[in-house]
Design an enzyme around this catalytic site. Structure first.
Site, PDB file in Angstrom:
ATOM      1  N   TRP A 112       0.827  -1.208   0.000  1.00 13.29           N
ATOM      2  CA  TRP A 112       0.000   0.000   0.000  1.00 13.29           C
ATOM      3  C   TRP A 112       0.858   1.252   0.000  1.00 13.29           C
ATOM      4  O   TRP A 112       0.543   2.222  -0.690  1.00 13.29           O
ATOM      5  CB  TRP A 112      -0.970  -0.009   1.176  1.00 13.29           C
ATOM      6  N   LYS A 115     -11.770  -1.775   7.057  1.00 16.61           N
ATOM      7  CA  LYS A 115     -10.896  -2.670   7.792  1.00 16.61           C
ATOM      8  C   LYS A 115     -11.377  -2.779   9.239  1.00 16.61           C
ATOM      9  O   LYS A 115     -11.725  -3.839   9.694  1.00 16.61           O
ATOM     10  CB  LYS A 115      -9.447  -2.180   7.739  1.00 16.61           C
ATOM     11  N   ASP A 170      -1.345   6.614   6.538  1.00 13.39           N
ATOM     12  CA  ASP A 170      -2.435   5.725   6.124  1.00 13.39           C
ATOM     13  C   ASP A 170      -2.667   4.769   7.289  1.00 13.39           C
ATOM     14  O   ASP A 170      -1.868   3.879   7.545  1.00 13.39           O
ATOM     15  CB  ASP A 170      -2.027   4.957   4.856  1.00 13.39           C
TER      16      ASP A 170
HETATM   17  C1  LIG Z   1      -7.013  -1.938   2.241  1.00  9.42           C
HETATM   18  C2  LIG Z   1      -5.991  -0.887   2.315  1.00  9.42           C
HETATM   19  C3  LIG Z   1      -5.844   0.065   1.302  1.00  9.42           C
HETATM   20  C4  LIG Z   1      -6.710   0.071   0.054  1.00  9.42           C
HETATM   21  O1  LIG Z   1      -8.004   0.436   0.372  1.00  9.42           O
HETATM   22  P1  LIG Z   1      -9.119   0.687  -0.762  1.00  9.42           P
HETATM   23  O2  LIG Z   1     -10.284   1.185   0.045  1.00  9.42           O
HETATM   24  O3  LIG Z   1      -9.374  -0.614  -1.431  1.00  9.42           O
HETATM   25  O4  LIG Z   1      -8.608   1.727  -1.684  1.00  9.42           O
HETATM   26  C5  LIG Z   1      -4.873   1.026   1.474  1.00  9.42           C
HETATM   27  N1  LIG Z   1      -4.092   1.066   2.569  1.00  9.42           N
HETATM   28  C6  LIG Z   1      -4.212   0.157   3.551  1.00  9.42           C
HETATM   29  C7  LIG Z   1      -3.310   0.230   4.744  1.00  9.42           C
HETATM   30  C8  LIG Z   1      -5.156  -0.846   3.456  1.00  9.42           C
HETATM   31  O5  LIG Z   1      -5.260  -1.757   4.439  1.00  9.42           O
END
Ligand SMILES: *Cc1c(COP(=O)(O)O)cnc(C)c1O
Length: 364
Positions: free
Chosen positions: A105, A199, A175
């Site tokens: 990511w 998540k 993030d």
């Molecule tokens: C799942 C995830 C993403 C991607 O998320 P989307 O909503 O599918 O764009 C990005 N960063 C992290 C840390 C993630 O766990």
């Protein structure tokens, strides 16, 4: 193992398990939300009732995270992926940013940001398949960097920053998708935090951004789409256009649930307890082993392997038949991964470990 409603223990990395209490409340309120005569799904986002839902959600989130007054909370769409673009578009002033690449990511965010400026990779753990968090105490931070970027919990590899990088005075962007609300956070240490809620918080489709006010700029390039400016959403309390209204409502219910559970300090305690059960077993097992360096281990995502792909497959299949589902590791790493977010009860982790013990005995 039979559970109420025939539910399973869902170890998915995301979309992921939600608190059953919240799902039941949503079900109860589905046909008629608080005497409005309709579902939240059918309601105008400009109505008084909805305004109360989104305002209360923000208030509860501010309380949970102790968000300082000089930070805005935004409820957006487009997934974490859109933040890979929105962050550089909105935050690059000098056109320079430093990224710490600790997984897929972070790598995707780093690659996307290249479109908008001079983006430096100042640290990475790619040399050992992202199985650790690099030492970030003295990185070559660029003098003119507009921000330093991290992915705080690496969902795929199961690593987590235990200490934040030394950004040498630059604003930190994080993030937090897969560790958001899993423990208390000092928001004032960040310029911007974002998280996709699917998540650890709610249904897919909502993106929460917490941004320090001085980073919300007006003077963006002419070409910048209105919807991609944080300012557009900040000026309109996340109601510039139709927000992901139902998803925000569910997030609000989860915030209430977290408060009832005792807040984020208590959640951290519970999450540490759950993770310890699993890690302690992995450390003592002769068959299973964790893939992450001990001091980089995530409390939320726990990857492990047997070392034999066929046996991994058999384990995933048999676990599924026992009501322990979504244990397959990410397609890029293989093996297994148990995501044990806030809403995974301790009984779920115990059931998983019991099953692993049994499997180990049978396959010794
Ligand atoms: C799942 C995830 C993403 C991607 O998320 P989307 O909503 O599918 O764009 C990005 N960063 C992290 C840390 C993630 O766990």
């Amino acid at each position: 193992m039979t559970r109420e409603y025939g539910r399973v223990y869902n170890f998915s990395a995301g979309p992921a398990v939600l608190p059953e209490e919240v799902l039941k409340q949503a079900a109860d309120e589905m046909m008629n939300y608080e005497n409005s005569g309709m579902s939240v799904m059918e309601m105008s986002h400009r109505s008084k009732t909805y305004d109360n839902i989104i305002k209360t959600a923000e208030k509860d989130l501010r309380e949970l995270l102790n968000i300082p007054d000089n930070y805005k909370v935004l409820f957006l769409q487009g997934g974490a992926h859109l933040q890979f673009s929105m962050v550089p578009i909105n935050l690059l002033k000098n056109g320079v940013a430093d990224y710490i690449v600790t997984g897929q990511w972070a790598k995707k965010a780093y690659t996307e940001a290249q479109k908008y400026g001079k983006i430096n990779k100042v640290a990475t753990s790619e040399d050992k398949t992202f199985s650790y968090i690099p030492d970030c105490s003295d990185l070559p931070i660029s003098e003119d960097a507009d921000y330093v970027y991290i992915c705080e919990n690496n969902t795929i590899y199961g690593t987590k920053f235990r200490t934040l990088p030394n950004t040498k005075g630059k604003d930190l962007v994080s993030d937090m998708s897969s560790c958001f609300l899993s423990e208390p956070v000092d928001v004032s240490k960040y310029g911007l935090i974002y998280a996709g809620v699917q998540k650890n918080v709610g249904p897919a489709g909502v993106q929460i951004v917490i941004i320090r006010e001085d980073l919300i700029r007006e003077d963006l390039p002419e070409w910048c789409p209105t919807m991609l400016k944080y300012k557009t959403h900040a000026d309109n309390d996340s109601l510039y256009n139709t927000p992901p209204a139902y998803g925000i409502y569910i997030c609000g219910l989860v915030f209430k649930w977290l408060k009832k559970m005792g807040g984020l300090g208590k959640m951290k305690e519970i999450n540490e307890k759950k993770a310890k059960i699993l890690y302690d077993f992995l450390d003592s097992s002769k068959l299973f082993k964790g893939t992450v360096e001990k001091n980089s281990r995530s409390l939320m995502n726990v990857p492990f392997v047997t070392g034999d792909e066929e046996l991994d497959k058999k384990f995933i299949e048999e676990a599924k038949n026992a009501g322990l589902v979504q244990l397959k590791g990410h397609r890029t790493v293989g093996g297994m991964r148990a995501s044990i977010y806030n809403a995974m009860p301790i009984e779920g982790v115990e059931a998983l470990v019991e099953f692993m013990k049994k499997f180990e005995k049978e396959n010794a």
